[in-house]
Design a protein around this motif. Structure first.
Motif, PDB file in Angstrom:
ATOM      1  N   HIS A  14       0.807  -1.209   0.000  1.00 44.08           N
ATOM      2  CA  HIS A  14       0.000   0.000   0.000  1.00 44.08           C
ATOM      3  C   HIS A  14       0.847   1.268   0.000  1.00 44.08           C
ATOM      4  N   PHE A  15       2.171   1.123   0.196  1.00 41.69           N
ATOM      5  CA  PHE A  15       3.062   2.271   0.149  1.00 41.69           C
ATOM      6  C   PHE A  15       3.401   2.595  -1.307  1.00 41.69           C
ATOM      7  N   PRO A  16       3.555   3.863  -1.640  1.00 40.91           N
ATOM      8  CA  PRO A  16       4.013   4.188  -3.002  1.00 40.91           C
ATOM      9  C   PRO A  16       5.453   3.727  -3.207  1.00 40.91           C
ATOM     10  N   LYS A  17       5.740   3.242  -4.393  1.00 35.54           N
ATOM     11  CA  LYS A  17       7.097   2.816  -4.705  1.00 35.54           C
ATOM     12  C   LYS A  17       7.961   4.041  -4.957  1.00 35.54           C
ATOM     13  N   LEU A  18       9.091   4.083  -4.283  1.00 36.80           N
ATOM     14  CA  LEU A  18       9.979   5.231  -4.367  1.00 36.80           C
ATOM     15  C   LEU A  18      11.203   4.908  -5.208  1.00 36.80           C
ATOM     16  N   THR A  19      11.638   5.866  -6.000  1.00 39.90           N
ATOM     17  CA  THR A  19      12.935   5.755  -6.658  1.00 39.90           C
ATOM     18  C   THR A  19      14.020   5.951  -5.606  1.00 39.90           C
ATOM     19  N   SER A  20      15.263   5.645  -5.955  1.00 36.18           N
ATOM     20  CA  SER A  20      16.352   5.838  -5.004  1.00 36.18           C
ATOM     21  C   SER A  20      16.464   7.296  -4.558  1.00 36.18           C
ATOM     22  N   PRO A  21      16.407   8.278  -5.481  1.00 31.89           N
ATOM     23  CA  PRO A  21      16.448   9.679  -5.010  1.00 31.89           C
ATOM     24  C   PRO A  21      15.279  10.016  -4.097  1.00 31.89           C
ATOM     25  N   GLU A  22      14.098   9.501  -4.409  1.00 31.64           N
ATOM     26  CA  GLU A  22      12.936   9.780  -3.564  1.00 31.64           C
ATOM     27  C   GLU A  22      13.087   9.165  -2.181  1.00 31.64           C
ATOM     28  N   SER A  23      13.672   7.976  -2.110  1.00 31.59           N
ATOM     29  CA  SER A  23      13.857   7.344  -0.798  1.00 31.59           C
ATOM     30  C   SER A  23      14.853   8.128   0.040  1.00 31.59           C
ATOM     31  N   TYR A  24      15.873   8.705  -0.596  1.00 33.07           N
ATOM     32  CA  TYR A  24      16.808   9.541   0.152  1.00 33.07           C
ATOM     33  C   TYR A  24      16.161  10.857   0.563  1.00 33.07           C
ATOM     34  N   ASP A  25      15.280  11.405  -0.277  1.00 27.41           N
ATOM     35  CA  ASP A  25      14.554  12.610   0.116  1.00 27.41           C
ATOM     36  C   ASP A  25      13.726  12.338   1.372  1.00 27.41           C
ATOM     37  N   ARG A  26      13.068  11.176   1.393  1.00 27.46           N
ATOM     38  CA  ARG A  26      12.267  10.801   2.568  1.00 27.46           C
ATOM     39  C   ARG A  26      13.174  10.626   3.787  1.00 27.46           C
ATOM     40  N   ALA A  27      14.337  10.004   3.594  1.00 28.05           N
ATOM     41  CA  ALA A  27      15.265   9.810   4.711  1.00 28.05           C
ATOM     42  C   ALA A  27      15.746  11.149   5.264  1.00 28.05           C
ATOM     43  N   GLU A  28      16.053  12.090   4.378  1.00 36.03           N
ATOM     44  CA  GLU A  28      16.520  13.403   4.823  1.00 36.03           C
ATOM     45  C   GLU A  28      15.464  14.094   5.679  1.00 36.03           C
ATOM     46  N   GLU A  29      14.222  14.102   5.202  1.00 33.49           N
ATOM     47  CA  GLU A  29      13.170  14.772   5.967  1.00 33.49           C
ATOM     48  C   GLU A  29      12.883  14.022   7.267  1.00 33.49           C
ATOM     49  N   THR A  30      12.961  12.702   7.226  1.00 30.79           N
ATOM     50  CA  THR A  30      12.761  11.912   8.442  1.00 30.79           C
ATOM     51  C   THR A  30      13.782  12.276   9.505  1.00 30.79           C
ATOM     52  N   LEU A  31      15.043  12.396   9.117  1.00 35.55           N
ATOM     53  CA  LEU A  31      16.074  12.730  10.101  1.00 35.55           C
ATOM     54  C   LEU A  31      15.902  14.148  10.625  1.00 35.55           C
ATOM     55  N   GLU A  32      15.481  15.063   9.766  1.00 40.03           N
ATOM     56  CA  GLU A  32      15.210  16.430  10.236  1.00 40.03           C
ATOM     57  C   GLU A  32      14.130  16.425  11.304  1.00 40.03           C
ATOM     58  N   ILE A  33      13.079  15.630  11.073  1.00 35.50           N
ATOM     59  CA  ILE A  33      11.984  15.557  12.041  1.00 35.50           C
ATOM     60  C   ILE A  33      12.448  14.888  13.329  1.00 35.50           C
ATOM     61  N   CYS A  34      13.150  13.763  13.205  1.00 36.14           N
ATOM     62  CA  CYS A  34      13.628  13.063  14.404  1.00 36.14           C
ATOM     63  C   CYS A  34      14.502  13.977  15.250  1.00 36.14           C
ATOM     64  N   ARG A  35      15.398  14.689  14.612  1.00 37.12           N
ATOM     65  CA  ARG A  35      16.273  15.587  15.360  1.00 37.12           C
ATOM     66  C   ARG A  35      15.465  16.684  16.057  1.00 37.12           C
ATOM     67  N   SER A  36      14.451  17.216  15.370  1.00 38.87           N
ATOM     68  CA  SER A  36      13.601  18.235  16.001  1.00 38.87           C
ATOM     69  C   SER A  36      12.833  17.659  17.182  1.00 38.87           C
ATOM     70  N   LEU A  37      12.325  16.443  17.032  1.00 35.33           N
ATOM     71  CA  LEU A  37      11.599  15.808  18.132  1.00 35.33           C
ATOM     72  C   LEU A  37      12.521  15.543  19.317  1.00 35.33           C
ATOM     73  N   TRP A  38      13.739  15.098  19.054  1.00 31.90           N
ATOM     74  CA  TRP A  38      14.680  14.860  20.155  1.00 31.90           C
ATOM     75  C   TRP A  38      15.039  16.145  20.876  1.00 31.90           C
ATOM     76  N   GLN A  39      14.923  17.273  20.178  1.00 32.09           N
ATOM     77  CA  GLN A  39      15.241  18.570  20.778  1.00 32.09           C
ATOM     78  C   GLN A  39      14.011  19.288  21.314  1.00 32.09           C
ATOM     79  N   SER A  40      12.851  18.619  21.272  1.00 34.82           N
ATOM     80  CA  SER A  40      11.618  19.293  21.696  1.00 34.82           C
ATOM     81  C   SER A  40      11.488  19.392  23.212  1.00 34.82           C
ATOM     82  N   TRP A  41      12.311  18.649  23.932  1.00 35.00           N
ATOM     83  CA  TRP A  41      12.406  18.778  25.386  1.00 35.00           C
ATOM     84  C   TRP A  41      13.787  19.347  25.736  1.00 35.00           C
TER      85      TRP A  41
END
Length: 457
Positions: A152-179
């Motif tokens: 059910h997930f959209p199939k990602l190209t390699s560049p798209e999967s890295y784009d998702r990884a980049e945004e994921t890490l940005e979010i994780c880092r922000s969440l870890w810094q939210s406290w």
């Protein structure tokens, strides 16, 4: 020449992949355990690694049963090869961390098939419960088999999967810094548990994700886990240079290790990072004997444990070429002609090292007519990683040679029998490396992973 070599310390990790590891016949070894759903087996392995002076237990991941080209999983499952049994890495790490106090852990989790909030919370929980001993091996789950259970997930190209990884890490880092570190006050008299002025939403509204935050628990002891990656493509190298502290490498020789390490460090320096604080750990497979002759006999015996059918299926996936329809006696040259044909497919994630490895093997004896079966067994015995055969002193010499040349900063030890290979290595090779000043004494008390790696903030 590597600068300030005396200040460098060699890091050691144990590779936890069953029933087959980089050696496809691991579970068939007479010394191997075979019940890989026994929790005590993994707890004992963790204790062995910690006692033996290892810095890390490395837990890889795949989100499906091991699958080759043409959706073939039966061969791998039947032969028990290449991680045919996969536990949830976070649960396995939690189990192993509970019986240790200084051993670090690498948990591999996918940015393609997991949500950023879940990742940030899971990793923070593990970091708290291990008291700061967690690293996250960030993977994009390349290869079609990882998507089999996420149709059910959209199939990602390699560049798209890295784009998702980049945004994921940005979010994780922000969440870890939210406290803020002092946000939790637990003032019973005042009735105030947390200072809400020091806990804030992240209000992320990006290309792929939208979430408010904050995280539902404070960040771990060091703020965030150590980050690792395995990418060897240009985009993967850029990703490592920007985000990670440790690179896990599968390279066939010192030249490949050195090139990858130097290139990612150069890219990191261009981003303003300290390249000396980005480490490369490379996979190796020791085969140890009391004498060199015994070690070589053991290596020959290991090859006999590999079934040719699974070796050919594995080689096919590594090269992106379906060779399973060929007789094992077929000359490899005839098989490779298919590489440019319509049946050629994308090579496996580790395949960045496969073609250079193949060429090196063929050049070992250029006059020999290499067959498909011979090449497949060579691949399946160590997945193109260096196989270090010899006495403990000879194995230590080979590790030292890579290390002193600056090809790597440490090694991921891949077992030939599980879990006994780790104890064998700890008792025979580690003391020699320690005597030569490369490996630290085993920790006598609690130690965070950042402390182990010298990456304290």
């Amino acid at each position: 020449m590597v600068s300030d070599i005396a200040s460098r310390r060699m890091f050691l990790a144990g590779y936890i992949l069953v029933p087959g590891s980089h050696f496809a016949g691991m579970w068939r070894h007479p010394y191997s355990e075979t019940d890989y759903c026994d929790p005590d087996l993994f707890k004992d392995t963790a204790v062995t690694l910690e006692r033996g002076g290892f810095d890390l237990a490395f837990i890889p991941e795949s989100l499906s049963v091991t699958t080759g080209l043409n959706d073939d999983y039966e061969t791998f499952l039947k032969r028990g090869a290449v991680g045919a049994i996969r536990h949830d890495p976070s649960q396995l790490v939690s189990l192993m961390a509970s019986v240790t106090q200084s051993l670090g852990f690498t948990v591999t989790l996918s940015t393609t098939f997991m949500e950023p909030y879940h990742l940030a919370r899971t990793l923070s929980t593990l970091d708290h419960f291990s008291r700061g001993r967690i690293s996250w091996n960030v993977v994009t789950s390349a290869g079609p088999s990882n998507g089999h259970n996420f149709g059910h997930f959209p199939k990602l190209t390699s560049p798209e999967s890295y784009d998702r990884a980049e945004e994921t890490l940005e979010i994780c880092r922000s969440l870890w810094q939210s406290w803020d570190q002092d946000a939790m006050v637990a003032d019973k008299a005042a009735g105030i548990y947390a200072d809400t002025d020091k806990v804030r939403p992240i209000d992320h509204d990006g290309d792929l994700f939208k979430l408010r935050g904050p995280l539902s628990l404070p960040a771990g002891p060091a703020g965030e886990p150590i980050l690792m990656s395995v990418g060897v493509s240009p985009r993967g190298r850029d990703f490592s240079a920007k985000w990670v502290d440790v690179i896990f490498a599968i390279q066939a020789d010192a030249d490949g290790m050195s090139e990858l390490r130097a290139d990612v460090r150069r890219r990191a320096a261009e981003l303003g990072r300290d390249p000396e604080k980005l480490f490369l750990l490379t996979a190796v497979q020791p085969v140890i004997g009391e004498t060199e002759a015994i070690a070589r006999a053991r290596a020959d015996y290991l090859d006999e444990l590999i079934h040719t059918d699974v070796a050919v299926a594995f080689l096919s996936g590594m090269l992106g070429l379906d060779a399973t329809g060929f007789c094992p006696e077929t000359p490899i040259e005839d098989v490779l002609k298919r590489a440019n044909g319509p049946s050629a497919q994308k090579a496996a994630v580790d395949g960045g090292a496969a073609f250079p490895w193949l060429e090196r093997i063929r050049q070992e004896d250029a006059d020999h007519d290499w067959t498909l079966g011979e090449i497949a067994i060579r691949m399946a015995r160590s997945t193109s990683t260096p196989r270090l055969v010899g006495t403990p002193e000879q194995v230590a010499d080979q590790l030292e040679s890579y290390f002193l040349a600056g090809a790597c900063d440490g090694f991921v030890i891949t077992p030939t029998h599980f879990p006994g290979s780790f104890d064998e290595f700890s008792r025979s090779v580690v003391p020699i490396l320690r005597e030569r000043g490369h490996v630290a004494e085993a920790a006598s008390g609690p130690l965070s992973l950042r402390q182990r790696l010298g990456l304290q903030t």
